[in-house]
Design a protein around this motif. Structure first.
Motif, PDB file in Angstrom:
ATOM      1  N   GLY A   1     -52.517  -3.630 -16.278  1.00  0.00           N
ATOM      2  CA  GLY A   1     -52.222  -2.484 -17.122  1.00  0.00           C
ATOM      3  C   GLY A   1     -52.069  -1.222 -16.296  1.00  0.00           C
ATOM      4  O   GLY A   1     -51.962  -1.249 -15.060  1.00  0.00           O
ATOM      5  N   ASN A   2     -52.077  -0.092 -16.984  1.00  0.00           N
ATOM      6  CA  ASN A   2     -51.884   1.184 -16.296  1.00  0.00           C
ATOM      7  C   ASN A   2     -52.987   1.490 -15.291  1.00  0.00           C
ATOM      8  O   ASN A   2     -52.714   1.965 -14.187  1.00  0.00           O
TER       9      ASN A   2
ATOM     10  N   VAL B   1     -45.469   6.108 -13.620  1.00  0.00           N
ATOM     11  CA  VAL B   1     -45.752   7.475 -13.195  1.00  0.00           C
ATOM     12  C   VAL B   1     -45.394   7.593 -11.712  1.00  0.00           C
ATOM     13  O   VAL B   1     -45.279   6.590 -10.989  1.00  0.00           O
ATOM     14  N   PRO B   2     -45.171   8.808 -11.206  1.00  0.00           N
ATOM     15  CA  PRO B   2     -44.643   8.971  -9.843  1.00  0.00           C
ATOM     16  C   PRO B   2     -45.350   8.171  -8.750  1.00  0.00           C
ATOM     17  O   PRO B   2     -44.670   7.527  -7.932  1.00  0.00           O
ATOM     18  N   PRO B   3     -46.695   8.151  -8.644  1.00  0.00           N
ATOM     19  CA  PRO B   3     -47.308   7.363  -7.564  1.00  0.00           C
ATOM     20  C   PRO B   3     -47.038   5.863  -7.700  1.00  0.00           C
ATOM     21  O   PRO B   3     -46.810   5.180  -6.700  1.00  0.00           O
ATOM     22  N   VAL B   4     -47.076   5.348  -8.930  1.00  0.00           N
ATOM     23  CA  VAL B   4     -46.797   3.932  -9.154  1.00  0.00           C
ATOM     24  C   VAL B   4     -45.346   3.626  -8.792  1.00  0.00           C
ATOM     25  O   VAL B   4     -45.045   2.617  -8.135  1.00  0.00           O
ATOM     26  N   ARG B   5     -44.449   4.494  -9.194  1.00  0.00           N
ATOM     27  CA  ARG B   5     -43.029   4.298  -8.902  1.00  0.00           C
ATOM     28  C   ARG B   5     -42.787   4.306  -7.386  1.00  0.00           C
ATOM     29  O   ARG B   5     -42.042   3.479  -6.851  1.00  0.00           O
ATOM     30  N   ALA B   6     -43.435   5.241  -6.694  1.00  0.00           N
ATOM     31  CA  ALA B   6     -43.245   5.345  -5.249  1.00  0.00           C
ATOM     32  C   ALA B   6     -43.740   4.086  -4.537  1.00  0.00           C
ATOM     33  O   ALA B   6     -43.059   3.556  -3.637  1.00  0.00           O
ATOM     34  N   ASP B   7     -44.908   3.594  -4.907  1.00  0.00           N
ATOM     35  CA  ASP B   7     -45.448   2.379  -4.291  1.00  0.00           C
ATOM     36  C   ASP B   7     -44.595   1.165  -4.622  1.00  0.00           C
ATOM     37  O   ASP B   7     -44.324   0.314  -3.764  1.00  0.00           O
TER      38      ASP B   7
ATOM     39  N   ASP C   1     -37.721   6.228 -17.096  1.00  0.00           N
ATOM     40  CA  ASP C   1     -37.592   7.423 -17.932  1.00  0.00           C
ATOM     41  C   ASP C   1     -38.491   7.379 -19.167  1.00  0.00           C
ATOM     42  O   ASP C   1     -38.428   8.268 -20.016  1.00  0.00           O
ATOM     43  N   ILE C   2     -39.333   6.369 -19.264  1.00  0.00           N
ATOM     44  CA  ILE C   2     -40.250   6.253 -20.406  1.00  0.00           C
ATOM     45  C   ILE C   2     -41.583   6.885 -20.048  1.00  0.00           C
ATOM     46  O   ILE C   2     -42.196   6.546 -19.025  1.00  0.00           O
TER      47      ILE C   2
ATOM     48  N   ILE D   1     -46.851  -1.095 -18.098  1.00  0.00           N
ATOM     49  CA  ILE D   1     -47.196  -0.097 -17.092  1.00  0.00           C
ATOM     50  C   ILE D   1     -46.192   1.051 -17.115  1.00  0.00           C
ATOM     51  O   ILE D   1     -44.986   0.841 -16.956  1.00  0.00           O
ATOM     52  N   VAL D   2     -46.691   2.256 -17.327  1.00  0.00           N
ATOM     53  CA  VAL D   2     -45.846   3.447 -17.243  1.00  0.00           C
ATOM     54  C   VAL D   2     -45.620   3.773 -15.765  1.00  0.00           C
ATOM     55  O   VAL D   2     -46.576   3.875 -14.992  1.00  0.00           O
TER      56      VAL D   2
END
Length: 355
Positions: free
Chosen positions: A173-174, A241-247, A205-206, A238-239
C-alpha cells in the motif's frame, strides 16, 4: 464526578474536530475527549518525510481552508499538525487533551462515557478514535524467532535510524511504498520491498482530489442500487507521490513477492531463497480502535460495527466517524470527513429534538 452533556466526541483528530465544528453550528452542548496530550491527532506520530496526497486547498476541514505550505505542492505532516491546532483554537472547540476513554456503556436514557480523568453522561456519542493506535501485524511463521528489529509503520521515523543496515519493508500500500522509497532514496540503507501481490501504482496524475471523487461516486452508486464501480481499489493501491515516482522511475522500487517465513537472521521464500536482514518494517495496515465500545456489544464477526451512514445500527445514539469507507466514503481523509461529520451532527440534533 459525572458531567452531563448533550454529546461526547471521542477523539480529537481530524474527524473529532470536524464533528465539533458541526455540533457547534447545531447549537449542541458537547465536549471532545482526546487521548493525545497535544493537538494534531495521528499526524503528530507520522514519519518525518510524509506528505499529503493532495494540495492544501483540497485537504481542508469544514469552514477553514488549509493554507498552502511554502515550497510544497503537497503539505507535509508538520503543516497538517499546525493546521489542526489552529483549527481547534480558531473555533474554540472544547477539546480535553490527555483524556483517554476506557469505556462507553448504556445508562438508561444516556450513554455513560468513562475516561481516566472523569465520567460523562451523554445523550449521544461520536466515536472518532481512528485506527493509528491499533497497528496490525500478520501471523507470519518465524516472526518470533527473528533476531533483528521488527517495527510497524507507526514506529518508523527516518532512514537515519537504519544507516548501514539491511531492511525488509513489507506491504504493497501507500505506507509500504513511501517508506521503501524513503529508505532507498537515502542511499545508506539496503532495502528489500516485498508485497503480497504485484504493486499497483495509480496513474501519475491521480492524487487525493481524484480519489475522493471516485470514492464518493462509488458510495452514491451503491446507495442508488446501481452496480459497484469498484471505487478507489479499481484504480490501484499506491499514489505515485514524487518520492515514490522518482524511486520507481529510477528502478529503486521493485517489489519481490511475499516471503514464506522469517528465520533468526532474515527472511526465506517458499522456493528456498534467503535474504539476510537487520530489520523488518511491517507496513501491514491497521484495525479500528473500538475497544472502548466493547460494553455496547455491537461488533460483528468482521470486527466492524454495523452502520447506516455513520450511525450504529444497534445503538442509534452512537455514531462512528473516520474509520474507513464502512463509516462513509473517504471518511478517514481530511477532505472527506467534513460532509460525514455534518450528517452525523444533523442526525444527532434530530434525535435529541425528539427525546
Amino acid at each position: 464526578m459525572t458531567n452531563l452533556v448533550d454529546v461526547v466526541v471521542i477523539g480529537g483528530g481530524q474527524a473529532g474536530l470536524a464533528s465539533g465544528y458541526h455540533l457547534r453550528r447545531r447549537g449542541l452542548d458537547f465536549t471532545v475527549l482526546d487521548a493525545d496530550p497535544a493537538p494534531g491527532g495521528s499526524w503528530q506520530h507520522m514519519w518525518d518525510s510524509l506528505h499529503l496526497f493532495s494540495p492544501a486547498e483540497h485537504s481542508s476541514l469544514p469552514g477553514r481552508l488549509m493554507p498552502a505550505q511554502a515550497g510544497e505542492t503537497y503539505p507535509d505532516a508538520g503543516h497538517v499538525i499546525d493546521y489542526l491546532a489552529d483549527y481547534e483554537k480558531r473555533y474554540d472547540l472544547p477539546v480535553q487533551h490527555g483524556t483517554r476513554v476506557d469505556a462507553v456503556r448504556r445508562d438508561g436514557e444516556r450513554l455513560l462515557v468513562e475516561a481516566d480523568t472523569a465520567t460523562w453522561q451523554a445523550r449521544a456519542v461520536i466515536s472518532a478514535t481512528g485506527t493509528w493506535s491499533r497497528p496490525f501485524l500478520p501471523a507470519v511463521p518465524g516472526r518470533r524467532t527473528f533476531a533483528g528489529r521488527q517495527l510497524h509503520t507507526v514506529n518508523y521515523r527516518a532512514p537515519a535510524d537504519f544507516t548501514g543496515q539491511r531492511v525488509v519493508v513489507v506491504g504493497g500500500g501507500n505506507s509500504g511504498a513511501q517508506i521503501a522509497a524513503d529508505l532507498a532514496l537515502d542511499g545508506q540503507v539496503e532495502v528489500t520491498w516485498v508485497t503480497q501481490r504485484p504493486p499497483r501504482f495509480l496513474a501519475d496524475d491521480i492524487d487525493g482530489r481524484a480519489l475522493f471523487d471516485v470514492a464518493t461516486a462509488r458510495r452514491r452508486a451503491l446507495d442508488d442500487g446501481r452496480d459497484d464501480t469498484g471505487g478507489v481499489g479499481s484504480l490501484g493501491d499506491i499514489v505515485a507521490v514524487p518520492p515514490v515516482r522518482a524511486d520507481r522511475d529510477a528502478g529503486l522500487l521493485t517489489a519481490k513477492p511475499m516471503f514464506s517465513q522469517l528465520s533468526a537472521d532474515g527472511v526465506r521464500w517458499a522456493d528456498g531463497c534467503r535474504e539476510s536482514a537487520d530489520a523488518v518494517i511491517w507496513c501491514t495496515g491497521f484495525r479500528p480502535a473500538l475497544s472502548h465500545l466493547a460494553p455496547l456489544q455491537l461488533r460483528g464477526t468482521s470486527g466492524h460495527i454495523a452502520t447506516e451512514g455513520t450511525r450504529a445500527v444497534g445503538e442509534p445514539r452512537l455514531h462512528l466517524l473516520g474509520y474507513g469507507d464502512w463509516t462513509g466514503p473517504a471518511s478517514a481523509t481530511l477532505i472527506g470527513v467534513g460532509r460525514l461529520a455534518r450528517d452525523a451532527a444533523r442526525n444527532i440534533a434530530e434525535l435529541l429534538a425528539h427525546n
